[in-house]
Design a protein around this motif. Structure first.
Motif, PDB file in Angstrom:
ATOM      1  N   VAL A 135      -8.699   1.271 -10.828  1.00  0.00           N
ATOM      2  CA  VAL A 135      -8.955   1.321  -9.283  1.00  0.00           C
ATOM      3  C   VAL A 135      -9.677   0.010  -9.052  1.00  0.00           C
ATOM      4  O   VAL A 135     -11.067  -0.155  -9.012  1.00  0.00           O
ATOM      5  CB  VAL A 135      -9.426   2.357  -8.535  1.00  0.00           C
ATOM      6  CG1 VAL A 135      -9.628   2.381  -6.930  1.00  0.00           C
ATOM      7  CG2 VAL A 135      -8.631   3.549  -8.983  1.00  0.00           C
ATOM      8  N   ILE A 174      -4.746   2.767  -1.223  1.00  0.00           N
ATOM      9  CA  ILE A 174      -3.984   4.082  -0.835  1.00  0.00           C
ATOM     10  C   ILE A 174      -4.669   4.876   0.067  1.00  0.00           C
ATOM     11  O   ILE A 174      -5.933   4.823   0.125  1.00  0.00           O
ATOM     12  CB  ILE A 174      -3.847   5.081  -2.366  1.00  0.00           C
ATOM     13  CG1 ILE A 174      -3.129   4.242  -3.387  1.00  0.00           C
ATOM     14  CG2 ILE A 174      -3.356   6.379  -1.959  1.00  0.00           C
ATOM     15  CD1 ILE A 174      -3.087   5.115  -4.649  1.00  0.00           C
ATOM     16  N   SER A 190       0.695  -1.088  -0.141  1.00  0.00           N
ATOM     17  CA  SER A 190       0.041  -0.060   0.011  1.00  0.00           C
ATOM     18  C   SER A 190       0.880   1.197   0.001  1.00  0.00           C
ATOM     19  O   SER A 190       2.199   1.263   0.101  1.00  0.00           O
ATOM     20  CB  SER A 190      -0.901   0.076   1.119  1.00  0.00           C
ATOM     21  OG  SER A 190      -0.126  -0.016   2.301  1.00  0.00           O
ATOM     22  N   ILE A 227      -0.197   9.045  -9.184  1.00  0.00           N
ATOM     23  CA  ILE A 227       0.077   7.770  -9.602  1.00  0.00           C
ATOM     24  C   ILE A 227      -0.201   7.159 -10.984  1.00  0.00           C
ATOM     25  O   ILE A 227      -1.061   7.428 -11.668  1.00  0.00           O
ATOM     26  CB  ILE A 227      -1.132   6.574  -8.966  1.00  0.00           C
ATOM     27  CG1 ILE A 227      -1.283   7.147  -7.342  1.00  0.00           C
ATOM     28  CG2 ILE A 227      -0.629   5.079  -8.757  1.00  0.00           C
ATOM     29  CD1 ILE A 227      -0.332   7.382  -6.546  1.00  0.00           C
ATOM     30  N   ILE A 276      -9.278   3.463  -2.557  1.00  0.00           N
ATOM     31  CA  ILE A 276      -8.311   4.752  -2.395  1.00  0.00           C
ATOM     32  C   ILE A 276      -9.131   5.299  -1.165  1.00  0.00           C
ATOM     33  O   ILE A 276     -10.207   5.546  -1.508  1.00  0.00           O
ATOM     34  CB  ILE A 276      -8.553   5.661  -3.519  1.00  0.00           C
ATOM     35  CG1 ILE A 276      -7.529   5.107  -4.778  1.00  0.00           C
ATOM     36  CG2 ILE A 276      -7.827   6.881  -3.305  1.00  0.00           C
ATOM     37  CD1 ILE A 276      -7.374   5.744  -6.029  1.00  0.00           C
ATOM     38  N   VAL A 287       0.014   0.439  -7.717  1.00  0.00           N
ATOM     39  CA  VAL A 287       0.189   0.150  -6.260  1.00  0.00           C
ATOM     40  C   VAL A 287      -0.432  -1.086  -5.982  1.00  0.00           C
ATOM     41  O   VAL A 287      -1.761  -1.311  -6.408  1.00  0.00           O
ATOM     42  CB  VAL A 287      -0.452   1.432  -5.571  1.00  0.00           C
ATOM     43  CG1 VAL A 287      -0.526   1.226  -4.066  1.00  0.00           C
ATOM     44  CG2 VAL A 287       0.269   2.635  -5.847  1.00  0.00           C
ATOM     45  N   VAL A 292      -4.873   9.592 -10.378  1.00  0.00           N
ATOM     46  CA  VAL A 292      -4.501   8.386 -10.852  1.00  0.00           C
ATOM     47  C   VAL A 292      -4.466   8.528 -12.285  1.00  0.00           C
ATOM     48  O   VAL A 292      -5.544   8.708 -12.914  1.00  0.00           O
ATOM     49  CB  VAL A 292      -5.289   7.279 -10.361  1.00  0.00           C
ATOM     50  CG1 VAL A 292      -4.591   5.805 -10.821  1.00  0.00           C
ATOM     51  CG2 VAL A 292      -5.514   6.908  -8.957  1.00  0.00           C
ATOM     52  N   VAL A 340      -4.493   0.676  -9.022  1.00  0.00           N
ATOM     53  CA  VAL A 340      -4.406   0.539  -7.774  1.00  0.00           C
ATOM     54  C   VAL A 340      -5.079  -0.743  -7.231  1.00  0.00           C
ATOM     55  O   VAL A 340      -6.258  -0.934  -7.834  1.00  0.00           O
ATOM     56  CB  VAL A 340      -5.090   1.936  -7.274  1.00  0.00           C
ATOM     57  CG1 VAL A 340      -5.280   1.593  -5.454  1.00  0.00           C
ATOM     58  CG2 VAL A 340      -4.436   3.068  -7.311  1.00  0.00           C
TER      59      VAL A 340
END
Lengths: 485, 187
Positions: free
Chosen positions: A310, A273, A255, A265, A292, A269, A282, A288
């Protein structure tokens, strides 16, 4: 009889055999050169060991002390810039008026809480006799063909590690870079920190710019203005950063936790986040692997470009203005506990590592001389440092004295608390040290009393003077004793 | 014999056993260096070593009654000091595995290492000091007790709760580790 094994030969050389066994060996010796040689070598070895032990011990007092001063100064080099950066960024954040949302502050505080932890780590590390030192006034290079199987302290105007270090690396300078390999953790304090090579452990860095273009096998803990994980770079575990801008173009295995003005970003990741600050972006192609969670001034501050993924949900909460009463915020309590824990750990460590220094300082606490010395030092040192700074030659001395000064201030409270604790709770074994509970009680009392309006401030000043004076007097006494020996 | 040792230790001890303070002072004068040295090698910390040695001499006022003259006084005193250090190590659990049972886990030492004599000759004292510091306590303590305090394997075994054969094994391993450590450090 067969030839002697080395262990049997050792028993013989140490005269640890029964007469019957020794007789057998002695019967064998005349017919065997190899065994005679072995016995002779072992006997010689025993004599060498005994003569090593017979010689008087080298005088370590002074070196041990300079060791302590050195390691504390080293730890301050990392803790102070870190604190400074945090303070600057906090102030800047106030200035641009997006102030202090809770996670934003919390992240900064987390970074600040590292300071005592780093102090601990560095002291313990520096205490190990095996640490290799490389220092240079100008550029320092550890060349690519070199392997150091030890923890290394490297300082220089610029530090470049191209070789391999099998141990932890502590590096300080204006600009420091790892191009080679570090099998261990890295602690770096510099204006610019670059990791283009490979670090198998964690990286803790305090710097204006921190750039990872290589591989970090552990986590990255960074406090700085710009923190950048480059394209192609990878941090296997987490990134925890307090900075103005954070850019992740490479990969973070787990993370990202950040307090920053902006986080961008464009890379990957692995998990979620957690962000507190002004803006999260992002970019297209960014990934991700979790949620988030962001606390930002408004909903538009979290932006996920088309083409970005995400995996989890985007959870935005709007930062509220700081309430005027800090006691209404849970963060205040967490922070106070962190400060307390840090002071307690440092006190405990000092007590174990330097019991004589500790008792000596406690003894000084009640003296008027300490208070006087403390008042003078509190005023004179900063003034002298400024004067020294003006003359360029005095600069290292000025920096050194400020390091020691800040360290002294940090330790002042601990010693006074230990003294208080010992008086209230009693010491153990009459060795002049407080019990751990005593130390804790002393610290809690001081911390609580400091919050009393007006009187608390005065008391804090008095405690600083007393503690600082006691430390200075003790340092002086030990240096004199060492010089006299 | 250490240089500070007075001619007639036995007479001093006898006087000390009767409670003569000047005799205690003289014994301290004569043996404190040896005791501090032993504590230093066992505890690996100068301040702690001084504290421990101070403790030994403080307690000497009562413990000296138990000295019966069957061994040399210095030897007896060093055993008392060793005992104190072992207690301290146990108390503080300095090294949790200091008395670990498993002798077998270590690989058999290679006999190719050069003897310590050569290495000690070219090695600075600090190199040796550092190498000793890197030995785990379970191996360092028997070595120190053997070559510093000159105790027999049986006596060492009694101090550390080990069989004589285990003591031999540990000293053997300790020497091998020292050789290796000294060979490794290029200095």
């Amino acid at each position: 009889m067969n030839c002697l094994t080395e262990e049997i030969a050792m028993l013989y050389a140490d005269r640890e055999m029964s007469p019957a066994e020794a007789f057998q060996v002695e019967a064998h010796l005349p017919e065997c050169v190899a065994c005679r040689d072995l016995i002779a070598t072992l006997t010689e070895e025993n004599a060498a060991l005994a003569s090593y032990f017979q010689a008087p011990l080298p005088n370590r007092r002074l070196t041990a002390f300079s060791h302590l001063a050195g390691s504390i100064a080293a730890s301050i080099t990392i803790a102070v810039p870190l604190q400074w950066v945090v303070a600057q960024v906090s102030q800047a954040s106030v200035w641009v008026n997006y102030v202090a949302s809770l996670p934003f502050e919390a992240a900064f505080r987390a970074v600040r809480a590292f300071a005592p932890l780093m102090l601990l780590l560095i002291i313990t590390q520096a205490m190990s006799f095996g640490m290799t030192r490389r220092t240079s006034q100008g550029p320092l290079v550890i060349p690519s063909q070199e392997t150091i199987a030890d923890s290394v302290l490297a300082t220089g105007e610029t530090v470049l590690v191209e070789g391999k270090i099998e141990g932890n690396l502590f590096m300080f300078g204006r600009s420091v870079e790892i191009r080679g390999e570090v099998i261990g953790d890295v602690f770096a304090g510099a204006q610019e920190v670059r990791i283009t090579g490979h670090v198998t452990g964690n990286v803790m860095a305090g710097a204006e710019t921190i750039t990872v273009s290589g591989q970090v096998g552990g986590s990255l803990y960074a406090g700085g203005r710009n923190v950048h994980v480059d394209k192609g770079a990878r941090v296997d575990l987490e990134v925890l950063a307090g900075a103005e801008t954070i850019a992740i173009d490479g990969a973070v295995g787990r993370s990202l936790t950040a307090g920053a003005q902006s986080a961008v970003i464009a890379g990957e990741v692995g998990r979620g986040i957690t962000f507190g600050g002004n803006k999260v972006l992002v970019r297209s192609g960014g990934k991700v692997g979790g949620d988030i969670k962001a606390e930002v001034p408004d909903r538009n501050s979290v932006q996920v470009d088309p083409g970005a993924t995400v995996a989890g949900k985007v959870d935005v909460s709007i930062a509220e203005r700081e309430t005027s009463n800090p006691w209404a915020r849970p963060g205040t309590y967490i922070w106070e506990v962190a400060v307390l824990a840090g002071a307690f750990l440092v006190g405990w460590l000092l007590m174990h590592l330097y019991p004589a220094f500790f008792t000596g300082t406690l003894h000084n606490v009640r003296s008027w001389a300490s208070a006087g010395t403390g008042v003078v030092a509190l005023i004179v040192v900063p003034v002298a440092a400024v004067v020294l700074c003006v003359t360029l030659i005095g600069l290292p001395m000025a920096i050194g004295s400020v390091f020691l000064y800040v360290t002294g201030l940090y330790l002042a409270k601990i010693f006074v608390a230990a003294y208080l604790g010992r008086e209230i709770m009693g010491g153990k074994n009459g060795n002049g040290l407080p019990t751990l509970l005593g130390l804790l009680v002393g610290l809690v009392i001081l911390q609580a009393v400091f919050f009393v309006p007006y009187a608390g401030g005065l008391l804090k000043f008095a405690v600083l003077c007393l503690g600082l004076g006691a430390v200075i007097l003790q340092v002086r006494r030990q240096t004199l004793t060492a010089a006299a020996q | 014999m250490p240089s500070g040792e007075p001619a007639d230790v036995d007479a001093l001890v006898a006087r000390a056993q009767l409670g003569d303070s000047t005799a205690f002072a003289a014994l301290y004068q004569a043996f404190s260096r040896r005791v501090v040295g032993l504590c230093h090698h066992m505890l690996r910390d100068r301040d702690r070593a001084r504290d421990a040695a101070g403790d030994v001499f403080m307690r000497l006022r009562t413990s000296i009654a138990s000295y019966n003259g069957s061994t040399a006084f210095e030897r007896w005193l060093l055993r008392v000091a060793a005992n104190r250090c072992i207690d301290l190590i146990r108390q503080r659990r300095l090294e949790r595995r200091w008395i670990a049972e498993d002798e077998t886990r270590a690989d058999p030492p290679s006999s190719a290492a050069s003897p310590l004599t050569l290495l000690l000759a070219k090695e600075s004292r600090t190199g040796m000091e550092r190498a000793l510091g890197r030995l785990p306590a379970e191996h360092r303590l028997p070595l120190v007790l053997r070559y510093y305090a000159d105790l027999s394997y049986d006596e060492i075994g009694a101090e550390l709760d080990l069989e004589k054969s285990q003591v031999a094994g540990r000293i053997f391993r300790a020497k091998h580790m020292l050789r290796k450590l000294l060979e490794e450090t290029p200095r």
